[in-house]
Design a protein around this motif. Structure first.
Motif, PDB file in Angstrom:
ATOM      1  N   MET A 135       0.881  -1.177  -0.168  1.00  0.00           N
ATOM      2  CA  MET A 135       0.144  -0.095  -0.067  1.00  0.00           C
ATOM      3  C   MET A 135       0.963   1.228  -0.073  1.00  0.00           C
ATOM      4  N   TRP A 136       0.409   2.367  -0.604  1.00  0.00           N
ATOM      5  CA  TRP A 136       1.171   3.538  -0.866  1.00  0.00           C
ATOM      6  C   TRP A 136       0.047   4.753  -0.499  1.00  0.00           C
ATOM      7  N   THR A 137       0.562   5.831  -0.173  1.00  0.00           N
ATOM      8  CA  THR A 137      -0.244   7.201  -0.100  1.00  0.00           C
ATOM      9  C   THR A 137       0.069   8.207  -0.724  1.00  0.00           C
ATOM     10  N   PHE A 138      -0.713   8.994  -1.057  1.00  0.00           N
ATOM     11  CA  PHE A 138      -0.397  10.606  -1.515  1.00  0.00           C
ATOM     12  C   PHE A 138      -1.223  11.523  -0.605  1.00  0.00           C
ATOM     13  N   SER A 139      -0.489  12.672  -0.295  1.00  0.00           N
ATOM     14  CA  SER A 139      -1.181  13.761   0.579  1.00  0.00           C
ATOM     15  C   SER A 139      -1.981  14.687  -0.022  1.00  0.00           C
ATOM     16  N   GLY A 140      -2.719  15.332   0.477  1.00  0.00           N
ATOM     17  CA  GLY A 140      -3.625  16.466   0.054  1.00  0.00           C
ATOM     18  C   GLY A 140      -2.743  17.742  -0.101  1.00  0.00           C
ATOM     19  N   GLY A 141      -3.081  18.454  -0.934  1.00  0.00           N
ATOM     20  CA  GLY A 141      -2.378  19.841  -1.198  1.00  0.00           C
ATOM     21  C   GLY A 141      -1.226  19.662  -2.085  1.00  0.00           C
ATOM     22  N   PHE A 142      -1.098  18.627  -2.817  1.00  0.00           N
ATOM     23  CA  PHE A 142       0.041  18.292  -3.637  1.00  0.00           C
ATOM     24  C   PHE A 142      -0.547  17.519  -4.845  1.00  0.00           C
ATOM     25  N   ARG A 143       0.438  17.521  -5.853  1.00  0.00           N
ATOM     26  CA  ARG A 143       0.081  16.847  -6.908  1.00  0.00           C
ATOM     27  C   ARG A 143       1.462  15.795  -6.897  1.00  0.00           C
ATOM     28  N   THR A 144       0.925  14.592  -6.799  1.00  0.00           N
ATOM     29  CA  THR A 144       1.922  13.457  -6.606  1.00  0.00           C
ATOM     30  C   THR A 144       1.770  12.668  -8.024  1.00  0.00           C
ATOM     31  N   TRP A 145       3.031  12.718  -8.626  1.00  0.00           N
ATOM     32  CA  TRP A 145       3.162  11.985  -9.980  1.00  0.00           C
ATOM     33  C   TRP A 145       4.090  10.664  -9.640  1.00  0.00           C
ATOM     34  N   VAL A 146       3.399   9.801 -10.012  1.00  0.00           N
ATOM     35  CA  VAL A 146       3.795   8.228  -9.827  1.00  0.00           C
ATOM     36  C   VAL A 146       4.210   7.597 -11.064  1.00  0.00           C
TER      37      VAL A 146
END
Length: 351
Positions: free
Chosen positions: A231-242
């Protein structure tokens, strides 16, 4: 194998010895003429034999004992080396058998099978999900409001596989596949940040989206995926490029699929009115890193035939060394008996 020089000398002396009684008459005549001379001569010969015989035999016995000890030492040395080689061969074989070597290859592809992107938004709401190409994402228009999307999605509800066994809701999105044209999937979520201390959305990747569609029990399929994938996560307020890459590992009995990721995080400049900023926005982009699929094969380098050949050579050396030791012991016993026999004969002659 071992030749005794004393035995050869005895045979030569017996062959050169004249027949018994040959000099009897001459000896009788000479006894009457020269008794004193014959007596003194016999005494001197006896003294010479006593003075020269025992030291020579003693030196030969010492040499024989010395060489016997050396031969036994060589046998023990060969036996130790053979046992060590056998132990080392078996240890190396077991080590290679239990620790296979990894063979890594890279396979170039034009497109990947669409992976499954399982998102666990919780109380967050998916606002949009769209496909774009060539690494280009158009500027945001009215962020924070629902927008039209073109993604294929499935909603699955299931009980978690671990101890808490709580009910989970997953939004599974059909992933990108066109790696040559740099296809990306852009997602936007909205979540009220005042309800929680930390805001993040969890996601999971699995090999093929079609496996979920073809599964008879989607809930059980998601349980198995959560048990086997990370499992992974991405945070709010950002654009996470995977940026994703696929790794297939072929073991002895099964095959495993693993995703490796590189993430880049960029802060979102929120230009909305202050009253609308209570809902935090999440942005995520998924893309294939490159057109290469990594394949890892576990290869067992232990060759049983090589080990068997080495062990056969070791056992043959042990057999030869044992045979050599046997002959050495027999030769030592024979020499000991002959020495005792010769010593007894000398004592009888002196008496």
């Amino acid at each position: 194998m071992f030749v005794d020089k004393d035995e050869e000398e005895e045979e030569e002396e017996e062959g050169d010895r004249p027949p018994r009684g040959f000099f009897d008459d001459a000896a009788e005549d000479r006894e009457s003429e020269e008794p004193s001379k014959e007596s003194s001569k016999g005494t001197s010969q006896a003294d010479d034999s006593r003075g020269s015989g025992p030291p020579m035999r003693f030196s030969k016995t010492c040499l024989r004992n010395f060489f016997t000890v050396v031969l036994i030492f060589i046998y023990l040395l060969l036996t130790g080396v053979a046992v060590f080689l056998a132990y080392q061969t078996i240890s190396d074989f077991l080590e290679k058998l239990n620790h296979p070597v990894m063979s890594v290859t890279y396979k170039e592809v034009d497109s990947f099978s669409p992976p499954g992107i399982a998102l666990y938004p919780g109380k967050a709401r998916l606002l949009s999900c769209r496909h774009h190409y060539h690494d280009y994402i158009p500027p945001l228009v009215d962020p924070g409001t629902p927008q039209e999307g073109d993604c294929v999605m499935e909603d699955v509800t299931y009980v978690g596989p671990f101890a808490e066994q709580r009910m989970k809701r997953a939004v599974v999105v059909r992933g990108q596949q066109d790696v040559r044209n740099k296809e990306v999937i852009f997602m936007q979520f909205s979540h009220n940040e005042t309800e929680e201390d930390f805001s993040a959305i969890t996601y999971m990747l699995f090999a093929n989206f079609s496996d979920l569609i073809d599964s008879a029990n989607k809930s059980e399929f998601m349980r198995d995926c959560e048990r086997n994938y990370s499992m992974w996560t991405f945070s709010g307020g950002f654009r996470t490029w995977v940026k994703m890459s696929l790794v297939r590992t072929s073991g002895k009995n099964n095959e495993a699929v693993e995703f490796r990721q590189e993430t880049a995080v960029v802060k979102f400049n929120d230009k909305r009115p202050e009253s609308e900023r209570t809902n935090q926005l999440f942005f995520a982009v998924f893309e294939w890193r490159d057109p290469y699929m990594q394949e890892i094969r576990l290869i067992v380098t232990a060759n049983p035939w090589n080990s068997v050949a080495i062990l056969c050579g070791v056992f043959m050396a042990l057999f030869k060394a044992a045979n050599f030791a046997k002959l050495t012991i027999q030769w030592t016993i024979k020499m000991r008996k002959r020495h005792l026999r010769n010593k007894t004969r000398e004592l009888n002659q002196i008496q």
